[in-house]
Scaffold this motif. Structure first.
Motif, PDB file in Angstrom:
ATOM      1  N   ALA A  14      -9.651  13.303  35.139  1.00 36.87           N
ATOM      2  CA  ALA A  14      -8.634  13.817  34.231  1.00 36.87           C
ATOM      3  C   ALA A  14      -8.440  12.986  32.973  1.00 36.87           C
ATOM      4  CB  ALA A  14      -7.297  13.920  34.963  1.00 36.87           C
ATOM      5  N   MET A  15      -8.882  11.726  32.999  1.00 40.10           N
ATOM      6  CA  MET A  15      -8.533  10.798  31.933  1.00 40.10           C
ATOM      7  C   MET A  15      -9.734  10.006  31.446  1.00 40.10           C
ATOM      8  SD  MET A  15      -5.236   9.282  33.997  1.00 40.10           S
ATOM      9  CE  MET A  15      -4.046  10.387  34.756  1.00 40.10           C
ATOM     10  N   VAL A  16      -9.567   9.387  30.287  1.00 41.88           N
ATOM     11  CA  VAL A  16     -10.528   8.419  29.760  1.00 41.88           C
ATOM     12  C   VAL A  16      -9.713   7.358  29.029  1.00 41.88           C
ATOM     13  CG1 VAL A  16     -10.884   9.747  27.624  1.00 41.88           C
ATOM     14  CG2 VAL A  16     -12.592   8.063  28.335  1.00 41.88           C
ATOM     15  N   CYS A  17     -10.135   6.107  29.116  1.00 39.31           N
ATOM     16  CA  CYS A  17      -9.429   5.018  28.442  1.00 39.31           C
ATOM     17  C   CYS A  17     -10.255   4.480  27.274  1.00 39.31           C
ATOM     18  CB  CYS A  17      -9.158   3.869  29.409  1.00 39.31           C
ATOM     19  SG  CYS A  17      -7.873   4.225  30.619  1.00 39.31           S
ATOM     20  N   ALA A  18      -9.575   3.909  26.306  1.00 44.15           N
ATOM     21  CA  ALA A  18     -10.238   3.290  25.163  1.00 44.15           C
ATOM     22  C   ALA A  18      -9.384   2.150  24.644  1.00 44.15           C
ATOM     23  CB  ALA A  18     -10.484   4.314  24.056  1.00 44.15           C
ATOM     24  N   GLY A  19     -10.048   1.044  24.293  1.00 44.89           N
ATOM     25  CA  GLY A  19      -9.334  -0.102  23.760  1.00 44.89           C
ATOM     26  C   GLY A  19     -10.133  -1.376  23.977  1.00 44.89           C
ATOM     27  N   TYR A  20      -9.724  -2.447  23.315  1.00 43.93           N
ATOM     28  CA  TYR A  20     -10.385  -3.739  23.438  1.00 43.93           C
ATOM     29  C   TYR A  20      -9.752  -4.545  24.570  1.00 43.93           C
ATOM     30  CZ  TYR A  20     -12.352  -2.671  18.863  1.00 43.93           C
ATOM     31  OH  TYR A  20     -13.021  -2.079  17.823  1.00 43.93           O
ATOM     32  N   THR A  26     -13.275  17.724  30.706  1.00 46.92           N
ATOM     33  CA  THR A  26     -12.837  18.261  32.004  1.00 46.92           C
ATOM     34  C   THR A  26     -12.126  19.590  31.835  1.00 46.92           C
ATOM     35  OG1 THR A  26     -12.650  16.092  33.024  1.00 46.92           O
ATOM     36  CG2 THR A  26     -11.302  17.846  33.969  1.00 46.92           C
ATOM     37  N   TYR A  27     -11.403  19.731  30.741  1.00 51.15           N
ATOM     38  CA  TYR A  27     -10.590  20.928  30.520  1.00 51.15           C
ATOM     39  C   TYR A  27     -11.248  21.904  29.549  1.00 51.15           C
ATOM     40  CZ  TYR A  27      -7.314  17.573  32.481  1.00 51.15           C
ATOM     41  OH  TYR A  27      -6.720  16.634  33.297  1.00 51.15           O
ATOM     42  N   TYR A  28     -12.531  21.704  29.297  1.00 52.21           N
ATOM     43  CA  TYR A  28     -13.232  22.495  28.279  1.00 52.21           C
ATOM     44  C   TYR A  28     -13.075  23.998  28.514  1.00 52.21           C
ATOM     45  CZ  TYR A  28     -17.029  24.454  25.504  1.00 52.21           C
ATOM     46  OH  TYR A  28     -17.750  25.212  24.622  1.00 52.21           O
ATOM     47  N   SER A  29     -13.346  24.457  29.715  1.00 52.55           N
ATOM     48  CA  SER A  29     -13.292  25.889  29.989  1.00 52.55           C
ATOM     49  C   SER A  29     -11.881  26.442  29.829  1.00 52.55           C
ATOM     50  CB  SER A  29     -13.795  26.189  31.408  1.00 52.55           C
ATOM     51  OG  SER A  29     -15.162  25.857  31.527  1.00 52.55           O
ATOM     52  N   GLU A  30     -10.890  25.679  30.296  1.00 51.75           N
ATOM     53  CA  GLU A  30      -9.519  26.160  30.213  1.00 51.75           C
ATOM     54  C   GLU A  30      -9.012  26.159  28.786  1.00 51.75           C
ATOM     55  OE1 GLU A  30      -7.748  24.422  34.340  1.00 51.75           O
ATOM     56  OE2 GLU A  30      -9.057  23.168  33.109  1.00 51.75           O
ATOM     57  N   ILE A  31      -9.429  25.168  27.998  1.00 54.30           N
ATOM     58  CA  ILE A  31      -9.034  25.150  26.592  1.00 54.30           C
ATOM     59  C   ILE A  31      -9.707  26.273  25.826  1.00 54.30           C
ATOM     60  CG2 ILE A  31      -9.140  23.824  24.434  1.00 54.30           C
ATOM     61  CD1 ILE A  31      -8.876  21.277  26.125  1.00 54.30           C
ATOM     62  N   THR A  32     -11.003  26.433  26.008  1.00 56.23           N
ATOM     63  CA  THR A  32     -11.725  27.468  25.259  1.00 56.23           C
ATOM     64  C   THR A  32     -11.237  28.871  25.625  1.00 56.23           C
ATOM     65  OG1 THR A  32     -13.530  27.404  26.884  1.00 56.23           O
ATOM     66  CG2 THR A  32     -13.799  26.092  24.875  1.00 56.23           C
TER      67      THR A  32
END
Length: 261
Positions: A200-206, A252-258
């Motif tokens: 469900a998630m992805v993280c980003a940062g130093y 993950t939500y590509y189909s539901e968003i589209t």
């Protein structure tokens, strides 16, 4: 562990102080302890470079979240930004670098779709799609698809954008800010957040912190490879060492968003 919506609730108060326009609190304020972000450690950038980045505002003009134009009448944002809000009380502001200017377009919202499984940001499903009442003739940003696994690889440089605060609990930025942060590994994010879901998630940062989204940046874009890979969701404070920002994993939500486009 205090988690912040990114970043919504604190940013609303900041918007009042910094812009003087906020008069209506979001209906989703009950989840305030679940989320928080604005671009900490960023620099001023322009919607001329990023024409698909937008911000969400109340009907009286107060900015409270970000979003991404993914179609002529469609904006992707975070569910926690708009859950419980009415379309009639929500506006989308496009092509306005300076929140105190009158540049660009203020679009009405005709429909709000919130992922039906959304409960809290830290539980996942923190995505929503706004349908605008008017078409915006502008480039829009493609969505990451389930096959775009390389865009989520640890170390991938990603762009964050927003008009939120520049420190946790600080004042909202008057101008659009941007920064570059690396995508972190699932293991790193799981160490920081016990509720982290790699699906469900992805993280980003130093690792050392210093650059992050913050309050008021919620719903705004995490961009890599020319695609929207994440929507700003939550984090512990802003730009703290060992606590990267957490974003909804758009693929993950590509189909539901589209299905909403």
């Amino acid at each position: 562990m205090a988690k912040t919506l990114r970043r919504l609730i604190t940013s609303l108060a900041a918007a009042v102080a910094a812009v003087g326009l906020m008069t209506t609190a979001p209906a989703s304020a009950s989840t305030a302890d679940d989320v928080s972000p604005f671009v900490v450690g960023g620099s001023r950038v322009s919607t001329s470079t990023y024409p698909w980045v937008v911000y969400l505002a109340t009907s009286s003009g107060g900015q409270f979240c970000g979003g991404t134009l993914v179609g002529a009448t469609k904006v992707v944002t975070a569910a926690h930004c708009v859950s419980g809000r009415s379309a009639s009380s929500t506006r989308v502001v496009h092509r306005r670098d300076d929140k105190q200017s009158t540049a660009g377009t203020v679009a009405t919202v005709s429909r709000i779709w919130v992922h039906p499984s959304y409960r809290t940001a830290s539980s996942g499903y923190d995505v929503a799609v706004l349908t605008l009442g008017t078409s915006l003739p502008s480039p829009y940003l493609p969505l990451a698809t389930p096959s775009d696994t390389a865009l989520y690889a640890a170390g991938t440089n990603a762009t964050i954008l927003g008009w939120g605060t520049t420190s946790s609990g600080g004042s909202a930025s008057r101008y659009l800010l941007g920064a570059t942060v690396p995508v972190t590994s699932d293991a790193t994010c799981r160490t920081a957040y016990s509720n982290y879901s790699a699906t469900a998630m992805v993280c980003a940062g130093y690792p050392q912190g210093g650059v992050d989204t913050c309050q008021g940046d919620s719903g705004g874009p995490l961009v890599a490879g020319g695609k929207l890979i994440g929507a700003t969701s939550f984090g512990r404070g802003c730009a703290q060492a060992g606590y990267p920002g957490v974003y909804s994993r758009i693929a993950t939500y590509y189909s539901e968003i589209t299905a909403q486009l």
